[in-house]
Every structure is written in structure tokens, then in C-alpha cells.
Motif scaffolding. Structure first.
Motif, PDB file in Angstrom:
ATOM      1  N   MET A   1      -9.444  -0.294  -2.829  1.00  0.00           N
ATOM      2  CA  MET A   1      -8.413  -1.101  -2.194  1.00  0.00           C
ATOM      3  C   MET A   1      -9.075  -2.124  -1.263  1.00  0.00           C
ATOM      4  O   MET A   1     -10.066  -1.846  -0.624  1.00  0.00           O
ATOM      5  N   VAL A   2      -8.471  -3.267  -1.212  1.00  0.00           N
ATOM      6  CA  VAL A   2      -8.962  -4.345  -0.368  1.00  0.00           C
ATOM      7  C   VAL A   2      -8.688  -4.008   1.099  1.00  0.00           C
ATOM      8  O   VAL A   2      -7.659  -3.428   1.429  1.00  0.00           O
ATOM      9  N   ASP A  30       4.285   4.667   0.566  1.00  0.00           N
ATOM     10  CA  ASP A  30       5.235   4.304  -0.495  1.00  0.00           C
ATOM     11  C   ASP A  30       4.767   3.102  -1.316  1.00  0.00           C
ATOM     12  O   ASP A  30       5.560   2.232  -1.671  1.00  0.00           O
ATOM     13  N   GLY A  31       3.487   3.003  -1.575  1.00  0.00           N
ATOM     14  CA  GLY A  31       2.960   1.911  -2.381  1.00  0.00           C
ATOM     15  C   GLY A  31       2.840   0.581  -1.659  1.00  0.00           C
ATOM     16  O   GLY A  31       2.517  -0.425  -2.264  1.00  0.00           O
ATOM     17  N   LYS A  32       3.138   0.566  -0.365  1.00  0.00           N
ATOM     18  CA  LYS A  32       3.034  -0.650   0.444  1.00  0.00           C
ATOM     19  C   LYS A  32       1.916  -0.500   1.454  1.00  0.00           C
ATOM     20  O   LYS A  32       1.706   0.574   2.004  1.00  0.00           O
ATOM     21  N   VAL A  33       1.244  -1.591   1.716  1.00  0.00           N
ATOM     22  CA  VAL A  33       0.198  -1.610   2.730  1.00  0.00           C
ATOM     23  C   VAL A  33       0.784  -2.269   3.976  1.00  0.00           C
ATOM     24  O   VAL A  33       1.268  -3.399   3.910  1.00  0.00           O
ATOM     25  N   LYS A  34       0.756  -1.554   5.091  1.00  0.00           N
ATOM     26  CA  LYS A  34       1.266  -2.094   6.343  1.00  0.00           C
ATOM     27  C   LYS A  34       0.075  -2.380   7.256  1.00  0.00           C
ATOM     28  O   LYS A  34      -0.723  -1.492   7.548  1.00  0.00           O
ATOM     29  N   VAL A  35      -0.034  -3.634   7.683  1.00  0.00           N
ATOM     30  CA  VAL A  35      -1.093  -4.047   8.595  1.00  0.00           C
ATOM     31  C   VAL A  35      -0.438  -4.342   9.945  1.00  0.00           C
ATOM     32  O   VAL A  35       0.425  -5.215  10.045  1.00  0.00           O
ATOM     33  N   SER A  36      -0.828  -3.583  10.970  1.00  0.00           N
ATOM     34  CA  SER A  36      -0.263  -3.747  12.312  1.00  0.00           C
ATOM     35  C   SER A  36      -1.271  -4.454  13.204  1.00  0.00           C
ATOM     36  O   SER A  36      -2.436  -4.077  13.247  1.00  0.00           O
ATOM     37  N   ILE A  37      -0.779  -5.458  13.931  1.00  0.00           N
ATOM     38  CA  ILE A  37      -1.621  -6.225  14.848  1.00  0.00           C
ATOM     39  C   ILE A  37      -1.175  -5.928  16.269  1.00  0.00           C
ATOM     40  O   ILE A  37       0.015  -5.984  16.578  1.00  0.00           O
ATOM     41  N   ALA A  66      -3.597 -10.241  -1.805  1.00  0.00           N
ATOM     42  CA  ALA A  66      -3.128  -9.045  -2.501  1.00  0.00           C
ATOM     43  C   ALA A  66      -2.649  -9.321  -3.922  1.00  0.00           C
ATOM     44  O   ALA A  66      -2.364  -8.382  -4.660  1.00  0.00           O
ATOM     45  N   ILE A  67      -2.596 -10.562  -4.313  1.00  0.00           N
ATOM     46  CA  ILE A  67      -2.055 -10.894  -5.638  1.00  0.00           C
ATOM     47  C   ILE A  67      -2.878 -10.271  -6.756  1.00  0.00           C
ATOM     48  O   ILE A  67      -2.332  -9.664  -7.671  1.00  0.00           O
ATOM     49  N   LYS A  68      -4.190 -10.410  -6.677  1.00  0.00           N
ATOM     50  CA  LYS A  68      -5.049  -9.921  -7.759  1.00  0.00           C
ATOM     51  C   LYS A  68      -4.967  -8.400  -7.923  1.00  0.00           C
ATOM     52  O   LYS A  68      -4.935  -7.888  -9.043  1.00  0.00           O
ATOM     53  N   SER A  69      -4.911  -7.682  -6.808  1.00  0.00           N
ATOM     54  CA  SER A  69      -4.846  -6.217  -6.882  1.00  0.00           C
ATOM     55  C   SER A  69      -3.408  -5.699  -6.977  1.00  0.00           C
ATOM     56  O   SER A  69      -3.185  -4.495  -7.050  1.00  0.00           O
ATOM     57  N   LYS A  70      -2.440  -6.603  -6.944  1.00  0.00           N
ATOM     58  CA  LYS A  70      -1.010  -6.281  -7.064  1.00  0.00           C
ATOM     59  C   LYS A  70      -0.522  -5.323  -5.982  1.00  0.00           C
ATOM     60  O   LYS A  70       0.355  -4.491  -6.219  1.00  0.00           O
TER      61      LYS A  70
END
Length: 79
Positions: A1-2, A30-37, A66-70
Motif C-alpha cells: 500500500m502507498v 472498510d476499504g478506505k484509507v483515512k489520513v488525519s492531519i 491513489a488512482i493507480k492502486s485504486k
């Protein structure tokens, strides 16, 4: 994963006046990546930008990466 947190942290640390206070966390649920700042309260306006333009741009960059890794990426600013 990126490592989206690293990407976002690189962008945000160059925007703020106190880069040592920048904290970026990445969570997967749930299949989503959450990035918190999390930044110093003085730098909150710099990260959000006028009418939210800066944070919108950061979100677009993260989603473009994230497009390439979907992956589905959501970038959130915490107070």
C-alpha cells in the motif's frame, strides 16, 4: 500500500510555520484509507486556506496518487 501519510506530511510541513508540530496518521477501515492531519492551532488557517482551497488541493493530490492502486483516500484536518 502507498504511504499517503508521508505524501500529505511532505506537503503540509512546507506550508506551516511550525513543521515540528505536524502529525499525520494513516488508518485503513472498510476499504478506505483515512489520513488525519493535526497541526499547531496557529497554522490551521494555512492548511485549510481561503474558502478551503488549500485542503481541497491536498485532497485532490492524495486522490490522484491513489488512482493507480485504486484506493479510496479521505484527508481530514483534526482540531
Amino acid at each position: 500500500m502507498v504511504d499517503y501519510a508521508d505524501l500529505v506530511k511532505t506537503i503540509v510541513t512546507r506550508l506551516v510555520t511550525k513543521p515540528e508540530d505536524v502529525e499525520v496518521k494513516q488508518e485503513v477501515a472498510d476499504g478506505k484509507v483515512k489520513v488525519s492531519i493535526k497541526v499547531n492551532p496557529e497554522d490551521m488557517g494555512r492548511v485549510i486556506g481561503k474558502a478551503g482551497a488549500t485542503i481541497k488541493s491536498i485532497r485532490v493530490i492524495a486522490k490522484a496518487a491513489a488512482i493507480k492502486s485504486k484506493d479510496k483516500v479521505d484527508v481530514v484536518v483534526e482540531e
